[in-house]
Design a protein around this motif. Structure first.
Motif, PDB file in Angstrom:
ATOM      1  N   UNK A 169       0.828  -1.204   0.000  1.00 26.91           N
ATOM      2  CA  UNK A 169       0.000   0.000   0.000  1.00 26.91           C
ATOM      3  C   UNK A 169       0.859   1.249   0.000  1.00 26.91           C
ATOM      4  N   UNK A 170       1.960   1.200   0.755  1.00 28.16           N
ATOM      5  CA  UNK A 170       2.869   2.342   0.800  1.00 28.16           C
ATOM      6  C   UNK A 170       3.460   2.611  -0.578  1.00 28.16           C
ATOM      7  N   UNK A 171       3.865   1.552  -1.259  1.00 36.78           N
ATOM      8  CA  UNK A 171       4.453   1.697  -2.592  1.00 36.78           C
ATOM      9  C   UNK A 171       3.438   2.208  -3.614  1.00 36.78           C
ATOM     10  N   UNK A 172       2.159   1.960  -3.355  1.00 31.16           N
ATOM     11  CA  UNK A 172       1.103   2.404  -4.265  1.00 31.16           C
ATOM     12  C   UNK A 172       0.540   3.765  -3.874  1.00 31.16           C
ATOM     13  N   UNK A 173       1.234   4.471  -2.993  1.00 33.27           N
ATOM     14  CA  UNK A 173       0.871   5.853  -2.691  1.00 33.27           C
ATOM     15  C   UNK A 173      -0.178   6.044  -1.626  1.00 33.27           C
ATOM     16  N   UNK A 174      -0.440   5.025  -0.803  1.00 33.92           N
ATOM     17  CA  UNK A 174      -1.438   5.138   0.263  1.00 33.92           C
ATOM     18  C   UNK A 174      -1.180   6.371   1.119  1.00 33.92           C
ATOM     19  N   UNK A 175      -2.257   7.132   1.387  1.00 37.05           N
ATOM     20  CA  UNK A 175      -2.157   8.274   2.276  1.00 37.05           C
ATOM     21  C   UNK A 175      -2.250   7.822   3.726  1.00 37.05           C
ATOM     22  N   UNK A 176      -1.459   8.427   4.590  1.00 38.80           N
ATOM     23  CA  UNK A 176      -1.469   8.044   6.010  1.00 38.80           C
ATOM     24  C   UNK A 176      -2.770   8.443   6.688  1.00 38.80           C
TER      25      UNK A 176
END
Length: 472
Positions: A318-325
C-alpha cells in the motif's frame, strides 16, 4: 462466439440480396425502396475490400531511442490495456465541453491538459477559435526546446515495437479524451517520450519483454486474464471496455492515495484489483452523486485504513502504491479533495464526479448482449432475435439484422454489407465498415456517433431512413 442464438451464414451474395428485398417488402415498404436498398447493398458487398487498415506509421519511430521525444498523431498509437475507467473520460469530456472554466476567466482545461501532456506546462494563450487538433491556435507556458525535468516527467510514454509500431504505456485516458473531444480526433498531434526501443525483437519476444517489465495490463474489466490478441488495435473510447473500479480509484486520488514520481505501472489498476474484493459497487447507485460519493468514501477509507506494508497487488505494498497516512489528507469531508469532489454541477467550479455524471447521462444505454462475437470470423451473420454484439471483432462477410433483433458494434472491422430492417436498436461505434450500410425502420434507436460513441469509418455508401425516436 458465445451465447445461445445460432449464427446462420448467408451462403451467397445473390441469396443475401433476395432475402434483403423480401424482408423490406414484408415490413411494408414500397417495392422501389426495397429494390434501391438491396441494389445498394449488393454494390457494397461486391466492392468490399479487407477492412482492417494498418495503423499509420509515425515518421522516425523505428529509430527512436529511450529518452527521445517524438511527435505522433493519436491514430498511430497501439494500446497496452483492454479497459478504461469510462467515468474518468466522461469527467474530462464533460469539462472540455463546458464553459465553466471560461466563466471563471480561465482557459478550458483541455488546453492545459494538452500542454502538460506535450511537456510544455500549461496553456499560456488561446485563440477564440482554438482547437486541440490545431496546436498552432494556442500556446503553452514552456516553449518547445525549453522543457524542464518536471515537465518532461509529466509526458506520456511509448515503447517502440516490431516494425516501428508505437505501444502506449502511459496516457490511455488522457489521449482517449483528446480523441473523443469535439475539437480533437484521431489526427490530433502530440509529443510522447520514448522509454525503450524493442523493434529488434520478434513479436513473441516483444510481448514477453513487455510482460516482464510490467508494461502491459492483461486483465479485463472484471479482473479476468486476457491475451495480447484481445487488446484493442487503436485508441478510441468504444474500443475499450469500461472498468468501473478503475474509475473509482481515479476519484479517490488525493483522498485515499496519491501518485508520486516513480509510481508503479498501472497503479490504479492494482488498487482497483484490491478494491474489487472489498467494495461491492452493485450496492451503490453510480448515477447518483450522493451514492457515488459514498462509494468513493468507502473505497478511500479502506485504502487509508490498511497498514502501509500490506501487499495490495502485483507484489506492491500500500505504501508503494501511494497510500495516504490519513484519509482526505487529514481534512474533514467538506474540505480537501473530497470536499472538492462533492461539489454539484450548479457550482461555479463543479467537482469531477458532477461533470462525469452529467456527461454519462447523455450516453444512450446499450441493450444487453444475448450473443457476443469477438476476434476473427469469416462467415456472414444473420441476426434474427435478441441483441448480437460485435466486440473488437474482425468480420469478413455481410450482416443482416431482421425485424425486432438488435445489433451493437464496438471497435470492430466489417468487410461486407450491413443491412438492418425493422431492428430494435442499431449501435455502431468506433468501427470500420467496408461495404454498404443500410438501416431502415429501426424501432428504438440508431446511434452512429455522439456521446460515448467513437466516430466510425464508413468505406462505402450509407443509407439510414425510417428510424425510431432516437438517432445520434
Amino acid at each position: 462466439m458465445t451465447g445461445s442464438t445460432p449464427v446462420r451464414p448467408v451462403r451467397t451474395r445473390t441469396s443475401f440480396v433476395l432475402r434483403c428485398a423480401r424482408t423490406v417488402r414484408e415490413r411494408g415498404f414500397v417495392r422501389g425502396v426495397a429494390a434501391m436498398s438491396c441494389a445498394f447493398l449488393l454494390g457494397g458487398a461486391l466492392a468490399a475490400t479487407p477492412a482492417v487498415a494498418a495503423t499509420p506509421q509515425a515518421p522516425g519511430a523505428a529509430s527512436a531511442q529511450a529518452g527521445d521525444l517524438i511527435e505522433v498523431t493519436l491514430d498511430q498509437l497501439r494500446p497496452t490495456q483492454p479497459s478504461l475507467g469510462y467515468d474518468q473520460i466522461f469527467y474530462k469530456l464533460g469539462r472540455y465541453s463546458s464553459t465553466k472554466d471560461e466563466d471563471r476567466g480561465k482557459f478550458n482545461k483541455r488546453f492545459d491538459d494538452w500542454c502538460e501532456t506535450n511537456g510544455q506546462g500549461e496553456a499560456a494563450s488561446v485563440d477564440a477559435d482554438a482547437t486541440l487538433a490545431d496546436p498552432s491556435s494556442f500556446t503553452c507556458s514552456i516553449p518547445v526546446g525549453q522543457e524542464t525535468e518536471d515537465s518532461l516527467a509529466a509526458m506520456k510514454t511509448v515503447v517502440v515495437g516490431p516494425g516501428g509500431a508505437l505501444y502506449l504505456t502511459d496516457g490511455h485516458h488522457s489521449l482517449t479524451s483528446f480523441w473523443e473531444a469535439a475539437d480533437g480526433g484521431p489526427k490530433t498531434p502530440i509529443r510522447l517520450r520514448v522509454t525503450a526501443n524493442l523493434s529488434g525483437l520478434s513479436t513473441e519476444g516483444f510481448w514477453q519483454r513487455m510482460k516482464d517489465d510490467n508494461l502491459v495490463w492483461l486483465k479485463d474489466e472484471n479482473g479476468q486474464a486476457i491475451t495480447v490478441d484481445q487488446l484493442p488495435a487503436r485508441l478510441g473510447l468504444s474500443r475499450f471496455h469500461d472498468d468501473r473500479y478503475r474509475s473509482l480509484v481515479y476519484f479517490t486520488r488525493g483522498i485515499g492515495y496519491d501518485q508520486a514520481a516513480g509510481s508503479a505501472e498501472f497503479l490504479e489498476f492494482l488498487w482497483g484489483s484490491w478494491l474489487r474484493d472489498r467494495v461491492g459497487l452493485s450496492q451503490y447507485d453510480l448515477t447518483s452523486l450522493t451514492s457515488y460519493l459514498g462509494a468513493v468514501r468507502d473505497a478511500s477509507r479502506a485504502m487509508t485504513d490498511v497498514p502501509g506494508d500490506t501487499v495490495i497487488a502485483g507484489g506492491r505494498t500500500a505504501e508503494e502504491l501511494g497510500r495516504l497516512a490519513e484519509w482526505n489528507a487529514g481534512k474533514t469531508e467538506t474540505k480537501g479533495e473530497f470536499g472538492d469532489l462533492s461539489l454539484p454541477l450548479s457550482n461555479a467550479k463543479p467537482g469531477k464526479l458532477a461533470f462525469a455524471l452529467d456527461y454519462r447521462s447523455r450516453v444512450p444505454k446499450s441493450p444487453s448482449c444475448t450473443r457476443i462475437i469477438t476476434g476473427k470470423h469469416a462467415d456472414a451473420l444473420r441476426v434474427t432475435s435478441g441483441t448480437t454484439c460485435l466486440d473488437n471483432a474482425r468480420l469478413s462477410g455481410a450482416v443482416h439484422v431482421t425485424s425486432g433483433a438488435s445489433l451493437v458494434v464496438r471497435g470492430s472491422d466489417i468487410t461486407g454489407a450491413v443491412l438492418t430492417s425493422g431492428a430494435g436498436t442499431v449501435e455502431i461505434c468506433g468501427s470500420t465498415l467496408t461495404g454498404a450500410l443500410s438501416i431502415t425502420g429501426t424501432r428504438d434507436r440508431v446511434t452512429l456517433s455522439g456521446p460515448g460513441c467513437t466516430a466510425n469509418t464508413f468505406n462505402g455508401p450509407v443509407f439510414v431512413t425510417g428510424t425510431g425516436t432516437r438517432k445520434a
